[in-house]
Design a protein around this motif. Structure first.
Motif, mmCIF file in Angstrom:
data_model
loop_
_atom_site.group_PDB
_atom_site.id
_atom_site.type_symbol
_atom_site.label_atom_id
_atom_site.label_comp_id
_atom_site.label_asym_id
_atom_site.label_seq_id
_atom_site.Cartn_x
_atom_site.Cartn_y
_atom_site.Cartn_z
ATOM 1 N N GLY A 212 0.806 -1.203 0.000
ATOM 2 C CA GLY A 212 0.000 0.000 0.000
ATOM 3 C C GLY A 212 0.845 1.260 0.000
ATOM 4 N N GLN A 213 0.360 2.268 0.705
ATOM 5 C CA GLN A 213 1.013 3.579 0.734
ATOM 6 C C GLN A 213 2.010 3.644 1.896
ATOM 7 O OE1 GLN A 213 -1.997 6.684 0.808
ATOM 8 N NE2 GLN A 213 -3.429 5.352 -0.271
ATOM 9 N N THR B 244 2.613 5.287 7.012
ATOM 10 C CA THR B 244 1.762 4.407 6.223
ATOM 11 C C THR B 244 0.389 5.036 6.076
ATOM 12 O OG1 THR B 244 1.140 3.210 8.237
ATOM 13 C CG2 THR B 244 2.951 2.297 6.938
ATOM 14 N N PRO C 143 -3.892 4.376 4.673
ATOM 15 C CA PRO C 143 -4.952 3.392 4.944
ATOM 16 C C PRO C 143 -4.649 2.047 4.278
ATOM 17 C CG PRO C 143 -5.869 5.500 4.233
ATOM 18 C CD PRO C 143 -4.400 5.573 3.979
ATOM 19 N N ALA C 144 -4.997 0.972 4.963
ATOM 20 C CA ALA C 144 -4.818 -0.391 4.446
ATOM 21 C C ALA C 144 -3.380 -0.626 3.969
ATOM 22 C CB ALA C 144 -5.814 -0.662 3.319
ATOM 23 N N SER C 145 -2.419 -0.125 4.728
ATOM 24 C CA SER C 145 -1.007 -0.232 4.347
ATOM 25 C C SER C 145 -0.189 -0.730 5.533
ATOM 26 C CB SER C 145 -0.471 1.128 3.875
ATOM 27 O OG SER C 145 -1.245 1.653 2.826
ATOM 28 N N SER C 146 1.042 -1.146 5.262
ATOM 29 C CA SER C 146 1.945 -1.564 6.338
ATOM 30 C C SER C 146 3.385 -1.449 5.859
ATOM 31 C CB SER C 146 1.656 -3.009 6.781
ATOM 32 O OG SER C 146 1.917 -3.918 5.724
ATOM 33 N N SER D 143 -1.416 0.285 9.328
ATOM 34 C CA SER D 143 -1.952 1.438 8.600
ATOM 35 C C SER D 143 -2.035 2.686 9.475
ATOM 36 C CB SER D 143 -3.337 1.100 8.043
ATOM 37 O OG SER D 143 -4.214 0.735 9.089
ATOM 38 N N ASN D 144 -1.985 3.841 8.822
ATOM 39 C CA ASN D 144 -2.163 5.155 9.449
ATOM 40 C C ASN D 144 -1.225 5.378 10.645
ATOM 41 O OD1 ASN D 144 -4.348 5.827 7.673
ATOM 42 N ND2 ASN D 144 -5.657 4.488 8.896
#
Length: 208
Positions: free
Chosen positions: A34-35, A62, A64-67, A82-83
């Motif tokens: 993700g981001q 990071t 949303p929906a990221s790691s 995430s976040n």
């Protein structure tokens, strides 16, 4: 020391860690999805790349929906869900003692730290947030910081950590499977973690 040219034989000198000779250590991007971005000092934000080496001053985050997982030179692994945002404040190897000196700052969100057991009694690994500092020895734990409420949590899975918060100099130590909630004023409440959910075999078939 009043006169550095007149030291008494067998005197003991206490030197601040910042004065000891060291060499930089690195954190490498071990995995991400993700981001996931990094901001290096004086540079704009960029997407991380696999295997990228990061040093002191780097800030990773990071979306949303990221790691993002970082592998440190001693084998420890730091994972942001995430976040979340984390800054590498200090990442060094002290030459005189051959020990590590790591200081990571969680700015928002959460982080899971799987810290390699220390090989040297002088090793130091600290994970801080704006209201508390966790001093670590080989352990597996999670940390959370909510910037909106200025509260933090620590959850110890195995090993041991000591927490310092507010103006109280006394360290609060956690046992495995316990957690702590740290308030805005530095108060610390310790509670046992909830047990892991029981997982039964999925031999049955569910029908609509």
């Amino acid at each position: 020391v009043a006169d550095t040219h007149r030291l008494t034989v067998a005197s003991r000198l206490m030197l601040p860690v910042r004065m000891l000779k060291s060499r930089p250590a690195t954190a490498r991007v071990a995995a991400f999805r993700g981001q996931a971005q990094v901001v290096m000092p004086g540079q704009p934000a960029r997407a991380v790349t696999l295997g990228q080496a990061l040093g002191e001053g780097a800030r990773v985050s990071t979306g949303p929906a990221s790691s993002l997982s970082l592998a440190l030179t001693d084998g420890s692994v730091i994972t942001l869900p995430s976040n979340s945002a984390l800054r590498i404040a200090r990442l060094r190897k002290l030459l005189i003692t051959d020990s590590i000196d790591y200081d990571l700052a969680l700015e928002s969100g959460s982080v899971r730290s799987r810290v390699t057991p220390f090989r040297n009694r002088d090793d130091r690994f600290r994970l801080r947030n704006p209201i508390a500092v966790s001093a670590v020895r080989g352990t597996d734990f999670r940390s959370h910081y909510d910037a909106a409420t200025a509260t933090a949590r620590a959850e110890l899975i195995e090993g041991g950590i000591g927490i310092l918060a507010g103006e109280v100099a006394k360290e609060t130590r956690l046992a495995p499977e316990f957690g702590a909630v740290i308030g805005r004023a530095g108060g610390i409440a310790v509670e046992p973690l909830l047990p892991a959910p029981a997982v039964t075999s999925g031999s049955g078939v569910q029908r609509a």
